[in-house]
Design a protein around this motif. Structure first.
Motif, PDB file in Angstrom:
ATOM      1  N   LEU A  19      38.942  35.149  45.033  1.00 20.28           N
ATOM      2  CA  LEU A  19      37.893  34.131  45.059  1.00 20.28           C
ATOM      3  C   LEU A  19      36.506  34.735  44.938  1.00 20.28           C
ATOM      4  CD1 LEU A  19      37.116  31.161  45.371  1.00 20.28           C
ATOM      5  CD2 LEU A  19      37.162  31.493  47.836  1.00 20.28           C
ATOM      6  N   GLY A  20      36.281  35.882  45.573  1.00 19.73           N
ATOM      7  CA  GLY A  20      34.969  36.520  45.523  1.00 19.73           C
ATOM      8  C   GLY A  20      34.562  36.905  44.109  1.00 19.73           C
ATOM      9  N   GLN A  21      35.493  37.425  43.344  1.00 24.55           N
ATOM     10  CA  GLN A  21      35.226  37.820  41.960  1.00 24.55           C
ATOM     11  C   GLN A  21      35.542  36.706  40.975  1.00 24.55           C
ATOM     12  OE1 GLN A  21      37.687  41.231  41.216  1.00 24.55           O
ATOM     13  NE2 GLN A  21      36.237  42.630  42.141  1.00 24.55           N
ATOM     14  N   GLN A  22      36.204  35.664  41.456  1.00 29.75           N
ATOM     15  CA  GLN A  22      36.707  34.591  40.599  1.00 29.75           C
ATOM     16  C   GLN A  22      37.526  35.184  39.443  1.00 29.75           C
ATOM     17  OE1 GLN A  22      34.480  31.021  39.998  1.00 29.75           O
ATOM     18  NE2 GLN A  22      32.866  31.723  41.375  1.00 29.75           N
ATOM     19  N   SER A  23      38.473  36.031  39.847  1.00 25.39           N
ATOM     20  CA  SER A  23      39.311  36.696  38.857  1.00 25.39           C
ATOM     21  C   SER A  23      40.779  36.510  39.208  1.00 25.39           C
ATOM     22  CB  SER A  23      38.980  38.177  38.780  1.00 25.39           C
ATOM     23  OG  SER A  23      39.322  38.823  39.992  1.00 25.39           O
ATOM     24  N   ILE A  24      41.598  36.651  38.203  1.00 20.34           N
ATOM     25  CA  ILE A  24      43.045  36.516  38.340  1.00 20.34           C
ATOM     26  C   ILE A  24      43.674  37.831  37.896  1.00 20.34           C
ATOM     27  CG2 ILE A  24      45.082  35.296  37.494  1.00 20.34           C
ATOM     28  CD1 ILE A  24      43.204  32.888  37.035  1.00 20.34           C
ATOM     29  N   SER A  25      44.619  38.307  38.680  1.00 26.19           N
ATOM     30  CA  SER A  25      45.374  39.482  38.263  1.00 26.19           C
ATOM     31  C   SER A  25      46.813  39.059  38.011  1.00 26.19           C
ATOM     32  CB  SER A  25      45.317  40.583  39.327  1.00 26.19           C
ATOM     33  OG  SER A  25      45.862  40.117  40.538  1.00 26.19           O
ATOM     34  N   VAL A  26      47.379  39.581  36.947  1.00 35.46           N
ATOM     35  CA  VAL A  26      48.753  39.270  36.559  1.00 35.46           C
ATOM     36  C   VAL A  26      49.529  40.572  36.584  1.00 35.46           C
ATOM     37  CG1 VAL A  26      50.230  38.338  34.730  1.00 35.46           C
ATOM     38  CG2 VAL A  26      47.946  37.390  35.074  1.00 35.46           C
ATOM     39  N   SER A  27      50.711  40.563  37.221  1.00 34.51           N
ATOM     40  CA  SER A  27      51.504  41.788  37.270  1.00 34.51           C
ATOM     41  C   SER A  27      51.779  42.284  35.855  1.00 34.51           C
ATOM     42  CB  SER A  27      52.824  41.543  38.011  1.00 34.51           C
ATOM     43  OG  SER A  27      53.614  40.600  37.344  1.00 34.51           O
ATOM     44  N   ASP A  28      51.891  43.589  35.709  1.00 30.01           N
ATOM     45  CA  ASP A  28      52.138  44.260  34.428  1.00 30.01           C
ATOM     46  C   ASP A  28      50.925  44.276  33.503  1.00 30.01           C
ATOM     47  OD1 ASP A  28      54.777  44.742  35.249  1.00 30.01           O
ATOM     48  OD2 ASP A  28      55.448  42.852  34.402  1.00 30.01           O
ATOM     49  N   MET A  29      49.754  43.870  33.993  1.00 32.25           N
ATOM     50  CA  MET A  29      48.520  43.970  33.201  1.00 32.25           C
ATOM     51  C   MET A  29      47.593  44.958  33.901  1.00 32.25           C
ATOM     52  SD  MET A  29      47.588  40.076  32.030  1.00 32.25           S
ATOM     53  CE  MET A  29      46.037  40.610  31.350  1.00 32.25           C
ATOM     54  N   ASP A  30      46.855  45.730  33.134  1.00 35.08           N
ATOM     55  CA  ASP A  30      45.977  46.741  33.703  1.00 35.08           C
ATOM     56  C   ASP A  30      44.563  46.231  33.963  1.00 35.08           C
ATOM     57  OD1 ASP A  30      48.001  48.596  33.644  1.00 35.08           O
ATOM     58  OD2 ASP A  30      47.432  49.375  31.675  1.00 35.08           O
ATOM     59  N   LEU A  31      44.323  44.948  33.797  1.00 35.10           N
ATOM     60  CA  LEU A  31      42.983  44.419  33.981  1.00 35.10           C
ATOM     61  C   LEU A  31      43.022  43.047  34.620  1.00 35.10           C
ATOM     62  CD1 LEU A  31      42.363  42.178  31.383  1.00 35.10           C
ATOM     63  CD2 LEU A  31      42.819  44.325  30.223  1.00 35.10           C
ATOM     64  N   ASN A  32      41.872  42.650  35.177  1.00 37.29           N
ATOM     65  CA  ASN A  32      41.740  41.310  35.753  1.00 37.29           C
ATOM     66  C   ASN A  32      41.173  40.362  34.709  1.00 37.29           C
ATOM     67  OD1 ASN A  32      42.643  42.192  38.212  1.00 37.29           O
ATOM     68  ND2 ASN A  32      40.619  42.400  39.106  1.00 37.29           N
ATOM     69  N   ILE A  33      41.501  39.104  34.853  1.00 39.58           N
ATOM     70  CA  ILE A  33      40.968  38.055  33.985  1.00 39.58           C
ATOM     71  C   ILE A  33      39.889  37.346  34.795  1.00 39.58           C
ATOM     72  CG2 ILE A  33      41.513  35.941  32.730  1.00 39.58           C
ATOM     73  CD1 ILE A  33      44.500  37.047  32.820  1.00 39.58           C
ATOM     74  N   PHE A  34      38.651  37.415  34.336  1.00 36.65           N
ATOM     75  CA  PHE A  34      37.542  36.815  35.059  1.00 36.65           C
ATOM     76  C   PHE A  34      37.276  35.417  34.514  1.00 36.65           C
ATOM     77  CE2 PHE A  34      37.046  41.279  35.780  1.00 36.65           C
ATOM     78  CZ  PHE A  34      36.670  41.338  37.104  1.00 36.65           C
ATOM     79  N   LEU A  35      37.295  34.430  35.423  1.00 33.89           N
ATOM     80  CA  LEU A  35      36.980  33.062  35.006  1.00 33.89           C
ATOM     81  C   LEU A  35      35.496  32.956  34.696  1.00 33.89           C
ATOM     82  CD1 LEU A  35      38.991  30.904  37.555  1.00 33.89           C
ATOM     83  CD2 LEU A  35      39.544  31.359  35.173  1.00 33.89           C
ATOM     84  N   LYS A  36      35.174  32.180  33.711  1.00 37.67           N
ATOM     85  CA  LYS A  36      33.783  31.910  33.349  1.00 37.67           C
ATOM     86  C   LYS A  36      33.512  30.434  33.570  1.00 37.67           C
ATOM     87  CE  LYS A  36      33.831  35.559  29.942  1.00 37.67           C
ATOM     88  NZ  LYS A  36      33.878  35.893  28.534  1.00 37.67           N
ATOM     89  N   GLU A  37      32.252  30.085  33.570  1.00 38.21           N
ATOM     90  CA  GLU A  37      31.882  28.685  33.786  1.00 38.21           C
ATOM     91  C   GLU A  37      32.596  27.790  32.791  1.00 38.21           C
ATOM     92  OE1 GLU A  37      27.868  26.046  34.565  1.00 38.21           O
ATOM     93  OE2 GLU A  37      27.721  28.198  34.292  1.00 38.21           O
ATOM     94  N   ALA A  38      33.087  26.659  33.259  1.00 43.00           N
ATOM     95  CA  ALA A  38      33.815  25.654  32.477  1.00 43.00           C
ATOM     96  C   ALA A  38      35.198  26.135  32.049  1.00 43.00           C
ATOM     97  CB  ALA A  38      33.018  25.188  31.270  1.00 43.00           C
ATOM     98  N   LYS A  39      35.711  27.194  32.673  1.00 42.62           N
ATOM     99  CA  LYS A  39      37.055  27.684  32.368  1.00 42.62           C
ATOM    100  C   LYS A  39      38.015  27.299  33.486  1.00 42.62           C
ATOM    101  CE  LYS A  39      35.946  30.269  28.736  1.00 42.62           C
ATOM    102  NZ  LYS A  39      36.536  30.287  27.449  1.00 42.62           N
ATOM    103  N   VAL A  40      39.249  27.091  33.130  1.00 42.06           N
ATOM    104  CA  VAL A  40      40.305  26.741  34.078  1.00 42.06           C
ATOM    105  C   VAL A  40      41.506  27.625  33.772  1.00 42.06           C
ATOM    106  CG1 VAL A  40      41.858  24.914  34.849  1.00 42.06           C
ATOM    107  CG2 VAL A  40      39.536  24.346  34.187  1.00 42.06           C
ATOM    108  N   ALA A  41      42.179  28.076  34.805  1.00 40.97           N
ATOM    109  CA  ALA A  41      43.407  28.848  34.623  1.00 40.97           C
ATOM    110  C   ALA A  41      44.552  28.100  35.297  1.00 40.97           C
ATOM    111  CB  ALA A  41      43.258  30.231  35.235  1.00 40.97           C
ATOM    112  N   TYR A  42      45.660  28.019  34.613  1.00 37.01           N
ATOM    113  CA  TYR A  42      46.867  27.392  35.149  1.00 37.01           C
ATOM    114  C   TYR A  42      47.950  28.443  35.302  1.00 37.01           C
ATOM    115  CZ  TYR A  42      44.729  22.995  33.669  1.00 37.01           C
ATOM    116  OH  TYR A  42      43.881  21.944  33.493  1.00 37.01           O
TER     117      TYR A  42
END
Length: 60
Positions: A19-42
């Protein structure tokens, strides 16, 4: 997913949200996905059913 129709799909067994970074981490990926304004992740299960939704939060 964004309002302009941009969509990206990532696969993994585990998903975490920072929540602090507003990022999502997915197993088997080497990077985080950062949400941007007006973006939604499901997060969906293997049957294609939505189990979680993460929205970008505007902070003041």
């Amino acid at each position: 997913m964004s309002l302009d129709g941009e969509e990206k799909i990532h696969c993994g067994l585990r998903v975490g949200f920072n929540l602090g970074q507003q990022s999502i981490s997915v197993s088997d990926m080497d990077l985080n996905i950062f949400l941007k304004e007006a973006k939604v992740a499901y997060v969906m299960n293997q049957n294609g059913k939505r189990v979680s939704r993460y929205d970008y939060i505007v902070r003041q």
